[in-house]
Scaffold this motif. Sequence first.
Motif, PDB file in Angstrom:
ATOM      1  N   ARG A 147      22.612  23.260  -9.894  1.00  0.00           N
ATOM      2  CA  ARG A 147      23.089  23.587 -11.241  1.00  0.00           C
ATOM      3  C   ARG A 147      22.684  25.004 -11.655  1.00  0.00           C
ATOM      4  N   ASN A 148      21.746  25.593 -10.897  1.00  0.00           N
ATOM      5  CA  ASN A 148      21.258  26.931 -11.261  1.00  0.00           C
ATOM      6  C   ASN A 148      21.549  27.999 -10.212  1.00  0.00           C
ATOM      7  N   LYS A 149      22.018  27.558  -9.026  1.00  0.00           N
ATOM      8  CA  LYS A 149      22.273  28.506  -7.949  1.00  0.00           C
ATOM      9  C   LYS A 149      23.661  28.266  -7.348  1.00  0.00           C
ATOM     10  N   LYS A 150      24.159  29.262  -6.648  1.00  0.00           N
ATOM     11  CA  LYS A 150      25.444  29.136  -5.960  1.00  0.00           C
ATOM     12  C   LYS A 150      25.262  28.911  -4.461  1.00  0.00           C
ATOM     13  N   GLU A 151      24.008  28.939  -4.014  1.00  0.00           N
ATOM     14  CA  GLU A 151      23.759  28.845  -2.584  1.00  0.00           C
ATOM     15  C   GLU A 151      22.402  28.195  -2.330  1.00  0.00           C
ATOM     16  N   LEU A 152      22.358  27.259  -1.364  1.00  0.00           N
ATOM     17  CA  LEU A 152      21.116  26.590  -1.012  1.00  0.00           C
ATOM     18  C   LEU A 152      20.942  26.583   0.495  1.00  0.00           C
ATOM     19  N   THR A 153      19.699  26.629   0.954  1.00  0.00           N
ATOM     20  CA  THR A 153      19.380  26.554   2.367  1.00  0.00           C
ATOM     21  C   THR A 153      18.425  25.387   2.603  1.00  0.00           C
ATOM     22  N   VAL A 154      18.799  24.500   3.548  1.00  0.00           N
ATOM     23  CA  VAL A 154      18.036  23.278   3.790  1.00  0.00           C
ATOM     24  C   VAL A 154      17.861  23.091   5.297  1.00  0.00           C
ATOM     25  N   VAL A 155      16.711  22.558   5.707  1.00  0.00           N
ATOM     26  CA  VAL A 155      16.435  22.369   7.131  1.00  0.00           C
ATOM     27  C   VAL A 155      17.365  21.303   7.728  1.00  0.00           C
ATOM     28  N   ASN A 156      17.773  21.534   8.971  1.00  0.00           N
ATOM     29  CA  ASN A 156      18.753  20.634   9.601  1.00  0.00           C
ATOM     30  C   ASN A 156      18.244  19.965  10.868  1.00  0.00           C
ATOM     31  N   ASP A 157      16.941  20.102  11.173  1.00  0.00           N
ATOM     32  CA  ASP A 157      16.428  19.510  12.411  1.00  0.00           C
ATOM     33  C   ASP A 157      15.304  18.501  12.161  1.00  0.00           C
ATOM     34  N   GLN A 158      15.254  17.966  10.946  1.00  0.00           N
ATOM     35  CA  GLN A 158      14.339  16.868  10.628  1.00  0.00           C
ATOM     36  C   GLN A 158      15.185  15.662  10.228  1.00  0.00           C
TER      37      GLN A 158
END
Length: 295
Positions: free
Chosen positions: A167-178
């Motif tokens: 709701r506050n950002k246009k872009e997110l980065t999240v881990v994909n190997d857990q």
Amino acid sequence: MRILITGSAGMLGYSLSENFRDGDCYCCTRAELDITNESQVFEIVLKFNPDIIINGAAYTSAEKAEDNIEEAYAVNCYGVKYLAAAAESVNSCLIHISTDYVFKGDKKNGCYIESDIAEPVNIYGKSKLAGEQIVKELCSKYIIIRTSWLFNAQNNNFVTSIINSLRNKKELTVVNDQLGGPTFLGDLVDSIDKIVNRIKINDVDGIWGLYHYSGFPYVSWYEFACVIAQYSQLSGIVEPDVRMNSILSENYILRAKRPKNSQLNSMKFCRVFGVEQKDWRVGLEKVIYSISNNL
């Protein structure tokens, strides 16, 4: 059937308190019962004389535990020791909630079962495993439930954090190997309710011991976040032009190391207590609906 619930102001404890509030239930916040205070634990347990103690109290921040080792062990190990000893003194059953973080996370294929070797990689996991071992040593009637990735609509958890960020950002980065199994809190509480009902009717042969329970399907944190974003966009609480990026754990620096595979096999729990492993996406829909109605 008298039930004592600890940590009733927390995420799990509050939900348990709401579920059992119509019965003979004594729900204690930390201010009312600090499980790290041995004399207070025994005083309240002896006075209330519960048939079941459900421990909803825990130190749950993996990040903070790395810097607050004594506090993490005080709650997750020594506090559990006092509860376990007090439960045994009044012949009470202790239902204790543990975590997928007791595992190292290097299992190459499939899910962890209860007999797999627990080898935590962070202080939080080590303190929780220590609590498990104490329950096994001190209690003749206990149920330990390892669960994972708990979420609901009200508390600070991965789902609410992702939604707030979207709701506050246009872009997110999240881990994909857990990899793990997101678990809707309502499903865990329903499962604990099934255990309590078994104990109420004294159908307890073969039920004591260690169990795993999580939602399915198993996903990475990144895949989980993408579904959260999708459902949030469909509900209108998040703008449709958010971009989701994935990253490897080694490039996402945190104080506490996380297990790469913490998938929990829930077959034993489902077989013994006659429940189904729930699809977390159904719970997520309920959470999104609740959040959208409260904006």
